[in-house]
Enzyme design. Sequence first.
Site, mmCIF file in Angstrom:
data_model
loop_
_atom_site.group_PDB
_atom_site.id
_atom_site.type_symbol
_atom_site.label_atom_id
_atom_site.label_comp_id
_atom_site.label_asym_id
_atom_site.label_seq_id
_atom_site.Cartn_x
_atom_site.Cartn_y
_atom_site.Cartn_z
ATOM 1 N N SER A 58 71.536 -112.510 15.292
ATOM 2 C CA SER A 58 71.556 -113.301 16.515
ATOM 3 C C SER A 58 72.981 -113.784 16.773
ATOM 4 C CB SER A 58 70.616 -114.498 16.383
ATOM 5 O OG SER A 58 71.191 -115.439 15.497
ATOM 6 N N LYS A 59 73.148 -114.473 17.882
ATOM 7 C CA LYS A 59 74.485 -114.938 18.292
ATOM 8 C C LYS A 59 75.204 -115.710 17.188
ATOM 9 C CE LYS A 59 74.664 -114.947 23.212
ATOM 10 N NZ LYS A 59 73.501 -115.271 23.996
ATOM 11 N N ARG A 60 74.424 -116.397 16.401
ATOM 12 C CA ARG A 60 74.936 -117.152 15.273
ATOM 13 C C ARG A 60 75.846 -116.298 14.367
ATOM 14 N NH1 ARG A 60 71.785 -118.239 11.044
ATOM 15 N NH2 ARG A 60 70.109 -116.975 11.888
ATOM 16 N N HIS A 61 75.549 -115.013 14.265
ATOM 17 C CA HIS A 61 76.297 -114.137 13.373
ATOM 18 C C HIS A 61 77.521 -113.527 14.038
ATOM 19 C CE1 HIS A 61 72.080 -113.959 11.836
ATOM 20 N NE2 HIS A 61 72.721 -114.251 10.730
ATOM 21 N N GLY A 62 77.726 -113.822 15.308
ATOM 22 C CA GLY A 62 78.828 -113.189 16.038
ATOM 23 C C GLY A 62 78.268 -112.501 17.263
#
Length: 467
Positions: free
Chosen positions: A249-253
């Site tokens: 998800s966005k959390r990972h980049g």
Amino acid sequence: METAAVTEVRTRFAPSPTGFLHIGGGRTALFAWAFARRYKGKFILRIEDTDVERSTPEAVEAILDGMKWLGLDHDEGPFFQMQRMDRYKQSIQFMLTAGTAYYCYTTSEELDAMREAQRAANEKPRYDGRWRPERGKPLPAIPAGQSPVVRFRNPESGIVAWNDKVKGRIEISNEELDDFIIARADGTPTYNFCVCVDDWDMRITHVIRGDDHVNNTPRQINVLKALGADLPVYAHVSMILGDDGQKLSKRHGAVSVMQYPADGYLRDAVVNYLARLGWSHDDDEIFTMAQFCEWFDLDHITPSAAQFNTEKLKWLNHDYIKRKSGAELGHMLQPFLINANLDLSHKPDVAKVAELLKERCATLVEMAEAAHYFYHRPATNQELLAQYLTESAKPALAELKSALKATNWAKADIGAVVKAQVAKHGLKMPQIMMPLRVLLTGQTQTPAIDAIMETLGLDETLARFHV
Ligand code: GLU
């Protein structure tokens, strides 16, 4: 390839246009594309836009942009499911006539009651087949004024099985599957049904898709059989997880494919990275798109989930950057510099700057940041200057300034002049290099100082050289 009877390999990518092209979708598309390319087959693009609430033309554009950037050209399509409604309806009629589908008038209240009773009896909630025609079984009276749904007449017994090219053999008992709805009461066909008609009509030989669709496959196989279609080979590719093992998800980049060019990643590096994400060819880490198309097979896709590793992608990107020429990189770097509002008109050649920086910058964004001082004279960093400019270095720097004016402006000559001053004043190299770095670039970590001076040019070098 096990399907010897197949004359032409035909794969497809079938995104639902509800947002940007996700990096996981990009990888699925890459695999399907490469498989078609390897066997000189056809790659088909199908837009699954039947969820009218969530599908948008912008998302279709975003998907096409993402595929274009990845270099995944399609041979047929894009086909839009919404434009194929007549064909689905015709197939539903065919199945009704053949007896492989039937009308069902169960109301939603009845369905709720059915599920509740099943739950109370500790049974799995499922449609109980009350409208399913059976020999000798009386059907309920058709309620007046009510439009029916159409249900698929799933085989009652036996198993549905396939040899998944990634997951191995998968078997499901037909008793597990109830008669699912293939057309809603308003006549619109449902997703699982459309996919079957499409895969059949488009003569898809290999369905390569995300493993979030594994549960749909037994139903789709049964429908395909009912339609009289040949079954494709299935390869369900595992999800991509973030480096913490959670769903990417966005959390990972970045999760959108198009975020990668914006973040300064090179197309070839991203494609190479995605190709290795859950697939391998011996120990090869770095390869071209052409090699990938030559090597790609379904047998070497790993069944376990692949973990996205941004550090590795960066490393790969840097490798690709290092192997590009200054001219190629300069071309790619230019928009990033313009974006940073730098005036490139009278300042150093971007190709030269890129050549100088490529060893130390893993992305074009990093390179644009590092290139800043070439296009914008830095304010004197007094703190650093105080730290590095010693009294003993001052006379040497002053002499260097005049010596430079008389130099043939080439890196080797500049370097020789610097060295001569260091020797003459009995200094150590860093005693000159460090204050020079601070004066010319405002920082201490830079490429070789003679190369920087050469690139800045004599006038700009002298203008920054205020000792
Ligand atoms: N439209 C589906 C999705 O975007 C893909 C369906 C398929 O590949 O069969 O997940």
